[in-house]
Scaffold this active site. Sequence first.
Site, PDB file in Angstrom:
ATOM      1  CE  LYS A   1      -3.755  -2.487   0.652  1.00  0.00           C
ATOM      2  NZ  LYS A   1      -3.592  -3.898   0.221  1.00  0.00           N
ATOM      3  N   GLY A   2       0.791   2.113  -1.130  1.00  0.00           N
ATOM      4  CA  GLY A   2       0.759   3.687  -0.781  1.00  0.00           C
ATOM      5  C   GLY A   2       1.891   3.790  -1.937  1.00  0.00           C
ATOM      6  CB  CYS A   3       3.686   1.178  -4.077  1.00  0.00           C
ATOM      7  SG  CYS A   3       5.013   1.000  -3.038  1.00  0.00           S
ATOM      8  CD  GLN A   4       3.866   7.494  -9.698  1.00  0.00           C
ATOM      9  OE1 GLN A   4       5.330   7.583  -8.847  1.00  0.00           O
ATOM     10  NE2 GLN A   4       3.812   7.765 -10.636  1.00  0.00           N
ATOM     11  CB  SER A   5       3.940   1.426  -9.653  1.00  0.00           C
ATOM     12  OG  SER A   5       4.195   2.328 -10.736  1.00  0.00           O
TER      13      SER A   5
END
Length: 138
Positions: free
Chosen positions: A49-53
């Site tokens: 969670k929290g990654c752009q991809s």
Amino acid sequence: MSIQDKQQELLDELNLFQDWTERYEYVIGLGKKLPAMPAEMKTGEKLIKGCQSQVWLDATAEGETIRYHADSDSLITKGMIALFVRVLDGEKADDILTADMSFIEQTGLKEHLAPTRANALNLMATQMKKHALELSSK
């Protein structure tokens, strides 16, 4: 080879490249070498969670060692998670938990990433340590 030795080996390889774009090409190449994660493993609970991809991470215990399997829908992000897999895969949980992951700062990659992608590096390292902790307490 210890985690520290693997980190140094990776830094030495990256230092062969003078230009940051060449370093990124190398990292992307590492990502391409990661075994593909089967579609059925790409579940919401394996997403970081929290990654752009989208980045999926799975960990299993094999005896005293932790095995990581990761994938991403972005080539550069897959390369970044490949850096961590290369360093931490097959190591003991205690060694993973105490590993200094600041080596990623020494790669020089963060300086050329958008803030959201740079933050993803921290999220990846944290999630890998979290898996090691969970598996070591079973």
